[in-house]
Design an enzyme around this catalytic site. Structure first.
Site, PDB file in Angstrom:
ATOM      1  N   CYS A  75      93.949 112.673 109.094  1.00 17.68           N
ATOM      2  CA  CYS A  75      92.539 112.434 108.804  1.00 17.68           C
ATOM      3  C   CYS A  75      92.133 112.393 107.328  1.00 17.68           C
ATOM      4  O   CYS A  75      91.708 111.361 106.833  1.00 17.68           O
ATOM      5  CB  CYS A  75      91.726 113.503 109.514  1.00 17.68           C
ATOM      6  SG  CYS A  75      89.997 113.459 109.103  1.00 17.68           S
ATOM      7  N   HIS A 131      85.007 115.784 105.961  1.00 13.32           N
ATOM      8  CA  HIS A 131      86.400 116.212 105.852  1.00 13.32           C
ATOM      9  C   HIS A 131      87.062 115.851 104.521  1.00 13.32           C
ATOM     10  O   HIS A 131      88.266 115.612 104.461  1.00 13.32           O
ATOM     11  CB  HIS A 131      87.231 115.645 107.016  1.00 13.32           C
ATOM     12  CG  HIS A 131      88.337 116.574 107.436  1.00 13.32           C
ATOM     13  ND1 HIS A 131      89.327 116.211 108.316  1.00 13.32           N
ATOM     14  CD2 HIS A 131      88.602 117.872 107.085  1.00 13.32           C
ATOM     15  CE1 HIS A 131      90.144 117.221 108.509  1.00 13.32           C
ATOM     16  NE2 HIS A 131      89.733 118.244 107.774  1.00 13.32           N
TER      17      HIS A 131
END
Length: 570
Positions: A75, A131
């Site tokens: 990610c 993130h």
């Protein structure tokens, strides 16, 4: 006579202005939709009929499917590449993800996509997952070029209560509206929340300026380990024909994601923005299949899972849609990498992609619009010094070693294939009907009336088939001194290592890999900070380094010292 001359002058000026506007059209609205942990085989446009994705497929079949498109294996690295146009080895984010308690983030020296687009007048909004670091406010979305953010800062949350459980066992609430905690979101399904927010951003947008909407969904990522797969019961019930319970719940999560895509496209149509929009849809990495990360994605027939360097971990499900594309409804088989998105969209927005400085991405806009061969002939998949693995593509060839680091459990091929379904919902004629009657298709037909004339041919062209796994398939590629070599066009499922037969090609790929490695910066990874523990901040994840060290932590540390003293440690 004067009145006639005035009228004539007015007409001439009007014609000139019309011509000027035609020569300098308004920059297109740009919408990026990121599906989290979506596998190659989880979308219908790659051939599976198990889980219909009618809205996603409608856009794919009326746009350009990116069939030779690569992302990062996990990610944070992918999102950093998307936002900077730089490979993670050049930003220090090449190893794993930024955890909630980790006091680092994407460097503030990096200029992100919304900041580039602002130079062309764009208004940028972020909905969903970030993130990329949040230990200080300067690292959060509204301080990195976005005018607003509704979403979460960590890597995953519960779909309903929006809490995030992060190593080493820290737990807290994580839903934000800009810098404020969004308590009012509690109890509402995350995919629906993000859909509603994205639609709101579109409907409230002042169309005198172009819009950049970055919609980064939680779906279909697992939630917290104690309840990983979550979707409304009535949605999961639609997929009662799927025997595997985990895959059935996953199907519900994916269905809600697909609904979201339809709602966003419909909102663009209602706002009269769709005819001048670019929609880019992408996964952030390959799918976590067969229980990896407690998930049930499918990368079939590709090898491997999320986090790995096999094709199943890095070959991304993606497409680009826009009325600006010539010959829509086609499959693009030329090479493209996630770092290419930034310069491509800057170019599409009317910016100068050659003035972006030292980035790794290439401007693909002309190639995608006009169906020309990609300017890219190679790209680095990754070099991870922490896991000791690396992979690179040069032309048709791929060199790889230690694709899962030291983990030998995920070197196989994981389904389901979704090709042998018997339920009526999975019949191809019913799948096509759902696609053509979807909200996305209804919207598309208003701007591209003949968008779906080649839907069957496009579907077949986008499918990757390899046949059964042969008994002599290469079992692993663990030796860094003797990497594996695969010819991807003829062996996309990485069955046969050809390194012993092509030492000359191995030398070329080694040379490229060494060149990249010489430019790599050290990973930015830092140990977790105890002060980040949400229990010190009202059980909420926050930008803790902007505040004094919590009193509770100091008390615990003093208590630990007293206990050690009593136990005779001193």
């Amino acid at each position: 006579m004067d009145q006639v001359m005035k009228s004539t002058t007015f007409l001439i000026l009007s014609w000139l202005l019309v011509g000027l506007n035609a020569a300098n059209p308004s920059p297109p609205n740009i919408i990026i939709i990121v599906a989290d942990d979506l596998g190659w085989n989880d979308v219908g446009f790659h051939g599976s009929t198990q889980i219909p994705t009618p809205n996603i497929d409608a856009l794919a079949y009326s746009g350009v499917i990116l069939n030779n498109y690569y992302v990062q294996p996990i990610c944070t690295p992918s999102r950093s590449a998307l936002m900077t146009g730089k490979h993670p080895i050049h930003t220090g984010l090449q190893d794993f993800t930024i955890g909630g308690p980790h006091p680092y983030g994407l460097s503030l020296d990096e200029t992100l996509l919304p900041a580039h687009l602002s130079q062309n007048g764009y208004v940028s909004h972020h909905v969903g997952k970030w993130h990329l670091g949040f230990f200080q406010k300067e690292y959060t979305p509204t301080h990195r070029g976005f005018e607003s953010h509704f979403g979460y800062w960590t890597g995953r949350i519960d779909y309903y209560d929006h809490t995030s459980l992060e190593k080493p066992g820290y737990w807290g609430y994580d839903m934000r509206r800009n810098m404020s905690v969004a308590r009012d979101a509690y109890g509402k399904y995350t995919t629906d929340l993000f859909t509603e927010e994205a639609v709101h951003v579109i409907t409230q947008h002042n169309t005198s300026a172009p819009l950049f909407l970055y919609l980064a969904h939680l779906a279909v990522h697992s939630a917290n380990p104690y309840a990983p797969l979550q979707a409304p019961a009535e949605v999961v019930k639609k997929f009662s024909y799927i025997e595997n319970e985990h895959r059935r719940k996953f199907a519900g999560m994916l269905w809600k994601l697909d609904e979201s895509v339809g709602a966003v496209v419909g909102a663009l149509k209602e706002k009269n923005m769709l005819d001048n929009s670019i929609i880019l849809f992408t996964t952030d990495n390959g799918g976590p299949a067969e229980g990896f990360n407690q998930n049930a994605a499918s990368n079939w027939p590709l090898r491997g899972v999320k986090s790995g360097l096999w094709e199943g971990g890095v070959r991304g499900a993606g497409f680009i849609w826009s009325p600006l594309l010539k010959r829509p409804g086609r499959v693009y088989n030329s090479m493209m990498h996630i770092t290419d998105i930034l310069p491509t969209l800057v170019s599409a927005a009317g910016g100068n992609s050659q003035a972006l400085g030292s980035i790794d991405g290439m401007d693909m806009w002309n190639s995608l619009v006009n169906d020309k061969i990609s300017p890219r002939i190679e790209f680095l998949i990754n070099i991870d010094p922490m896991l000791g693995g690396a992979a690179i593509r040069v032309g048709d060839w791929k060199l790889v070693y230690r694709p899962m680091g030291s983990d030998l459990r995920w070197n196989g091929w994981y389904g389901p294939s979704g090709r042998n379904e018997t339920a009526k919902e999975t019949k191809l004629e019913n799948i096509f009907y759902q696609i053509l009657e979807s909200p996305a298709a209804d919207a598309v037909k208003t701007v591209i009336p003949k968008a779906f004339k080649n839907i069957l041919e496009t579907r077949k062209a986008a499918e990757v088939l390899c046949g059964p796994v042969p008994s002599d398939a290469t079992k692993s590629c663990q030796d860094p001194t003797s990497p594996c070599l695969f010819h991807i066009p003829t062996d996309p499922c990485e069955y046969h290592d050809l390194s012993e037969d092509h030492s000359d090609i191995m030398n070329v790929l080694h040379g490229f890999l060494e060149k990249y490695n010489a430019t790599a910066v050290p990973p930015r990874n830092k140990p977790f900070d105890k002060a980040a523990n949400p229990k010190y901040w009202g059980y909420t994840w926050t930008n803790w380094r902007d505040y004094p060290s919590p009193i509770g932590l100091k008390m615990e540390e003093n208590l630990d010292l007293e206990v050690q003293h009593v136990d005779g440690v001193y």
